[in-house]
Design a protein around this motif. Structure first.
Motif, mmCIF file in Angstrom:
data_model
loop_
_atom_site.group_PDB
_atom_site.id
_atom_site.type_symbol
_atom_site.label_atom_id
_atom_site.label_comp_id
_atom_site.label_asym_id
_atom_site.label_seq_id
_atom_site.Cartn_x
_atom_site.Cartn_y
_atom_site.Cartn_z
ATOM 1 N N CYS A 179 0.850 -1.188 0.000
ATOM 2 C CA CYS A 179 0.000 0.000 0.000
ATOM 3 C C CYS A 179 0.888 1.241 0.000
ATOM 4 N N ALA A 184 -5.973 7.287 -0.573
ATOM 5 C CA ALA A 184 -6.651 6.566 -1.651
ATOM 6 C C ALA A 184 -7.596 7.473 -2.424
ATOM 7 N N TRP A 187 -13.769 5.863 -2.851
ATOM 8 C CA TRP A 187 -14.192 4.476 -3.001
ATOM 9 C C TRP A 187 -15.133 4.298 -4.182
ATOM 10 N N VAL A 190 -13.250 4.038 -7.313
ATOM 11 C CA VAL A 190 -12.538 2.760 -7.385
ATOM 12 C C VAL A 190 -13.499 1.650 -7.802
ATOM 13 N N ALA A 229 -9.800 8.329 -9.348
ATOM 14 C CA ALA A 229 -9.191 6.997 -9.367
ATOM 15 C C ALA A 229 -8.539 6.731 -10.722
ATOM 16 N N ALA A 256 -8.200 -2.708 -3.993
ATOM 17 C CA ALA A 256 -9.421 -2.037 -3.549
ATOM 18 C C ALA A 256 -9.757 -2.395 -2.103
ATOM 19 N N VAL A 260 -7.323 0.439 -0.319
ATOM 20 C CA VAL A 260 -8.279 1.542 -0.393
ATOM 21 C C VAL A 260 -9.303 1.460 0.740
ATOM 22 N N LYS A 261 -10.011 0.351 0.821
ATOM 23 C CA LYS A 261 -11.094 0.236 1.798
ATOM 24 C C LYS A 261 -10.580 0.067 3.215
ATOM 25 N N ASP A 264 -7.341 3.237 3.455
ATOM 26 C CA ASP A 264 -7.505 4.538 2.810
ATOM 27 C C ASP A 264 -6.226 4.961 2.091
ATOM 28 N N GLY A 266 -3.684 4.176 -1.664
ATOM 29 C CA GLY A 266 -3.540 3.537 -2.954
ATOM 30 C C GLY A 266 -2.663 2.306 -2.778
ATOM 31 N N ASP A 284 -4.765 7.799 -6.536
ATOM 32 C CA ASP A 284 -5.542 9.023 -6.689
ATOM 33 C C ASP A 284 -4.792 9.914 -7.675
#
Length: 332
Positions: A179, A184, A187, A190, A229, A256, A260-261, A264, A266, A284
């Motif tokens: 990561c 990120a 959502w 993404v 994204a 993702a 991301v989830k 938070d 990339g 981002d």
């Protein structure tokens, strides 16, 4: 299946709604916690190399060879916080299918460490299938209890939903991901990328622009029309490798859910394809790719719903359709 702005809006909304429960939701309060085992449901349980007739109500098969072994119970357990309890029937079909559907397949929820996933699978002879989020979660729960907790195996629940055309798989996965330090992208943007991108399992040749007999020229990018994204697909060297869009999609889905989830951030997945030289970065666009940090990936382990594609000196860029606010959009 023709794609409109409204279609992609509903698509993005349904994915978010179908697979999003509140963090403290009581939806799965009776879930078997790590280290404990609940009484099995009415699903018949089939262990590897055991032949049993298919029960119309559903059938569970624990299969270490097909779905992995030594699954981390805690990894799989945490995925259930992302499954909402809802009794609305949702129709699934392969992305790019000519039949009408609400959500595209493949459809996968993944653990925050990337090592376990729950995936919806369409039967080979079916064009589509429908199921509720509750049915999806309950079928996955039985596989979790009977296969993951008891044996450490992955497994499959067959013949679920309103027409018995769908199955739910729990499986192990070992992605090589890191990561980034950068925040990120949104959502929703993404979701727009991984729900709309190509995901065919057909083997294709990937390589740097200028190489002969390429199916996909690298670098290749997907960019959300709204939101920042951006997905970059590239190679570490000039060698032509064989991969599939499904393998690329798996990598994007991993970023993702793991970066991301869950964090938070990339992220990046490496070692993709026959030569392990393809990588993907999801970031981002307003912040740049950013430097990646280790740790997360160190665990020991349709055609596309998009607008015109343009080729340039730096490869290909695909821009998605506008992502409209679907929160108040009724699904007809």
């Amino acid at each position: 299946m023709p794609i409109s702005f409204r279609t992609i809006s509903i698509l993005s909304f349904l994915i978010i709604a179908f697979a999003t429960a509140q963090p403290h939701s009581p939806a799965w309060q009776h879930l078997t916690t790590p280290g404990s085992i609940s009484k099995p449901s009415s699903f018949p349980i089939v262990l590897p190399q055991t032949n049993v007739s298919v029960d119309p109500a559903g059938q569970i098969t624990c299969d270490a060879r097909s779905y992995g072994q030594k699954l981390k119970v805690t990894s799989c357990y945490k995925i259930f916080t992302s499954i909402a309890k809802d009794d609305k029937q949702i129709n699934f079909a392969d992305r790019g299918s000519l039949v009408r559907f609400d959500l595209p397949l493949p459809y996968r929820l993944q653990s925050s460490d990337g090592l376990c996933y729950i995936q919806m699978v369409l039967d080979a002879n079916a064009e589509s299938g429908h199921v509720t989020s509750t049915q999806f979660g309950e079928a996955a729960l039985v596989v979790y209890r009977e296969c993951v907790v008891k044996y450490g195996y992955g497994g499959i629940a067959s013949n679920i939903g309103g027409d018995n055309h769908l199955s739910v798989v729990i499986s192990s996965y070992k992605p090589q991901f890191t990561c980034s330090q950068n925040t990120a992208p949104p959502w929703r943007a993404v979701v727009h990328i991984f729900a709309g991108m190509l995901a065919s399992k057909r083997k294709q040749s990937f390589g740097r622009k200028g190489k002969p007999n390429l199916d996909v020229e690298l670098p290749f990018e997907y960019k959300a029309f709204e939101g920042s994204a951006r997905l970059l697909i590239d190679s570490t060297d000039d060698r032509k490798a064989v991969s599939s869009w499904y393998e690329i999609w798996e990598a994007v889905n991993t970023i993702a859910y793991t970066c991301v989830k869950s964090r938070d951030k990339g992220g990046k997945v490496t070692q993709i394809g026959s030569l392990k030289n393809i990588y993907v970065i999801l970031f981002d666009d307003s912040r740049g790719v950013g430097e990646t940090v280790g740790g997360a990936g160190q665990d020991p382990f349709e055609d596309m719903y998009a607008g015109p594609q343009s080729n340039g000196s730096n490869g290909s860029v695909v821009t998605g359709l506008p992502l409209q606010d679907a929160a108040n959009t009724a699904v007809s």
